[in-house]
Design an enzyme around this catalytic site. Structure first.
Site, PDB file in Angstrom:
ATOM      1  CG  HIS A  46      -2.189  -1.232   1.154  1.00  0.00           C
ATOM      2  ND1 HIS A  46      -3.398  -0.874   1.830  1.00  0.00           N
ATOM      3  CD2 HIS A  46      -1.714  -2.141   0.678  1.00  0.00           C
ATOM      4  CE1 HIS A  46      -3.413  -1.823   1.972  1.00  0.00           C
ATOM      5  NE2 HIS A  46      -2.999  -2.664   1.411  1.00  0.00           N
ATOM      6  CD  GLU A  48      -1.842   4.636   2.848  1.00  0.00           C
ATOM      7  OE1 GLU A  48      -3.429   5.486   3.454  1.00  0.00           O
ATOM      8  OE2 GLU A  48      -1.587   4.073   2.364  1.00  0.00           O
ATOM      9  CB  CYS A  79      -1.919   1.517   5.825  1.00  0.00           C
ATOM     10  SG  CYS A  79      -1.764   1.182   4.094  1.00  0.00           S
TER      11      CYS A  79
END
Length: 149
Positions: A46, A48, A79
């Protein structure tokens, strides 16, 4: 934040999801990340997490105290956990989790699962070999030169 949003838009054209993140200190960008889940076949890729990995690698530290994260969307539970573990000072986000849900990125089932006892979750789980595993924790507790995090 505009850089995170720009990254989220560019990433769509590059085969990724519509998510971007920036880690900064004193207004200077230190690292960026985009969603590369499908492109890298990595469910943890992801934006992040990718930005945190880039920042910690560049700065050679696991502790990002003193830094902030700007992300194009409210972080998912994974995240958000990574942001807490990285000890970032502040988080800013643009789109929220409802916006994400509306385009097919629905994390609400994870939040729902976290509220349940492990025995009630959809993912079956059970404790195995705790008496053996606890020895590693005891060894860690007794270690004098450990680096705590």
């Amino acid at each position: 934040m505009r850089k995170a949003i720009e990254l989220s838009k560019e990433n769509i054209e590059n085969g990724g999801g519509p998510f971007g993140a920036v880690i900064a200190k004193d207004g200077e960008i230190v690292a960026t990340g985009v969603n590369r889940v499908t492109a890298s076949c990595d469910p943890t890729a992801h934006a992040e997490v990718s930005a945190i990995r880039a920042a910690t690698s560049q700065l050679n530290t696991f502790n990002l105290s003193g830094y902030e994260i700007y992300t194009s969307c409210e972080p998912c539970p994974m995240c958000l956990g990574a942001i807490y573990w990285a000890r970032l000072d502040k988080m800013y986000y643009a789109n929220n989790k409802t916006d994400a849900k509306n385009i097919g990125f629905d994390d609400s089932f994870i939040y729902d699962e976290l509220d349940l006892k492990p025995s009630e979750r959809k993912l079956p789980s059970e404790v195995l070999l705790r008496d053996e595993a606890i020895k590693a924790f005891e060894r860690w507790t007794d270690k004098d030169d450990k680096v705590e995090y």
